[in-house]
Design a protein around this motif. Structure first.
Motif, PDB file in Angstrom:
ATOM      1  N   LEU A  59       0.821  -1.211   0.000  1.00  0.00           N
ATOM      2  CA  LEU A  59       0.000   0.000   0.000  1.00  0.00           C
ATOM      3  C   LEU A  59       0.858   1.266   0.000  1.00  0.00           C
ATOM      4  O   LEU A  59       0.537   2.245  -0.684  1.00  0.00           O
ATOM      5  N   GLU A  60       1.939   1.241   0.766  1.00  0.00           N
ATOM      6  CA  GLU A  60       2.833   2.401   0.790  1.00  0.00           C
ATOM      7  C   GLU A  60       3.465   2.629  -0.578  1.00  0.00           C
ATOM      8  O   GLU A  60       3.581   3.770  -1.035  1.00  0.00           O
ATOM      9  N   ALA A  61       3.840   1.549  -1.251  1.00  0.00           N
ATOM     10  CA  ALA A  61       4.432   1.679  -2.584  1.00  0.00           C
ATOM     11  C   ALA A  61       3.406   2.227  -3.576  1.00  0.00           C
ATOM     12  O   ALA A  61       3.728   3.114  -4.378  1.00  0.00           O
ATOM     13  N   ILE A  62       2.176   1.734  -3.512  1.00  0.00           N
ATOM     14  CA  ILE A  62       1.130   2.231  -4.408  1.00  0.00           C
ATOM     15  C   ILE A  62       0.827   3.694  -4.106  1.00  0.00           C
ATOM     16  O   ILE A  62       0.688   4.508  -5.028  1.00  0.00           O
ATOM     17  N   ALA A  63       0.736   4.041  -2.827  1.00  0.00           N
ATOM     18  CA  ALA A  63       0.456   5.424  -2.448  1.00  0.00           C
ATOM     19  C   ALA A  63       1.561   6.347  -2.936  1.00  0.00           C
ATOM     20  O   ALA A  63       1.300   7.441  -3.453  1.00  0.00           O
ATOM     21  N   GLN A  66       1.236   6.834  -6.633  1.00  0.00           N
ATOM     22  CA  GLN A  66       0.085   7.661  -6.993  1.00  0.00           C
ATOM     23  C   GLN A  66       0.178   9.075  -6.426  1.00  0.00           C
ATOM     24  O   GLN A  66      -0.705   9.891  -6.665  1.00  0.00           O
ATOM     25  N   GLY A  67       1.226   9.349  -5.640  1.00  0.00           N
ATOM     26  CA  GLY A  67       1.398  10.678  -5.055  1.00  0.00           C
ATOM     27  C   GLY A  67       0.442  10.957  -3.907  1.00  0.00           C
ATOM     28  O   GLY A  67       0.072  12.099  -3.655  1.00  0.00           O
ATOM     29  N   LEU A  70       0.288   9.276   2.578  1.00  0.00           N
ATOM     30  CA  LEU A  70      -0.244   8.193   3.386  1.00  0.00           C
ATOM     31  C   LEU A  70      -0.543   8.634   4.809  1.00  0.00           C
ATOM     32  O   LEU A  70      -1.574   8.262   5.379  1.00  0.00           O
ATOM     33  N   ASP A  71       0.329   9.454   5.391  1.00  0.00           N
ATOM     34  CA  ASP A  71       0.107   9.926   6.764  1.00  0.00           C
ATOM     35  C   ASP A  71      -1.164  10.764   6.850  1.00  0.00           C
ATOM     36  O   ASP A  71      -1.942  10.639   7.806  1.00  0.00           O
ATOM     37  N   ALA A  72      -1.402  11.595   5.852  1.00  0.00           N
ATOM     38  CA  ALA A  72      -2.616  12.409   5.840  1.00  0.00           C
ATOM     39  C   ALA A  72      -3.846  11.529   5.681  1.00  0.00           C
ATOM     40  O   ALA A  72      -4.876  11.764   6.337  1.00  0.00           O
TER      41      ALA A  72
END
Length: 114
Positions: A59-63, A66-67, A70-72
């Protein structure tokens, strides 16, 4: 008589000892079962934690690709989750107020017709 009484007491003590022995064996079996369950549960938890870590990495890699911040996104999700019970409580309170208002209007209508 003394020997008969002693024999009865010894028999009673022997029966009590047998009962204690049976209960101890039952407890041993239960402990073994609990240990097995704990081991199985630990294995499952370890496996789930590993899967969760893998999924988070994906998920982190996809996020990142996609720009997406993740923290937000996580913060927004926590805020939404924290607010959702409060919204449900307010809605329930509003529904209760409307019912009360409707009841009072009906009472007023009844009073006027009399």
């Amino acid at each position: 008589m003394a020997l008969g009484g002693t024999a009865k007491k010894l028999q009673k003590v022997a029966e009590m000892a047998e009962d204690v022995y049976k209960k101890l064996n039952e407890l041993r079996e239960q402990i073994v079962e609990v240990r097995e369950t704990v081991t199985e549960t630990k294995d499952r938890v370890d496996r789930l934690e590993a899967e969760n870590a893998e999924q988070r990495a994906i998920l982190e890699a996809i996020a990142k690709e996609q720009g997406i911040d993740l923290d937000a996104a996580i913060a927004d999700a926590h805020i939404a989750q924290a607010e959702s019970p409060a919204v449900d409580d307010e809605t329930a309170a509003d529904d209760g107020d409307e019912t009360t208002a409707d009841d009072s209007d009906e009472t007023a209508d009844t009073d006027q017709s009399e």
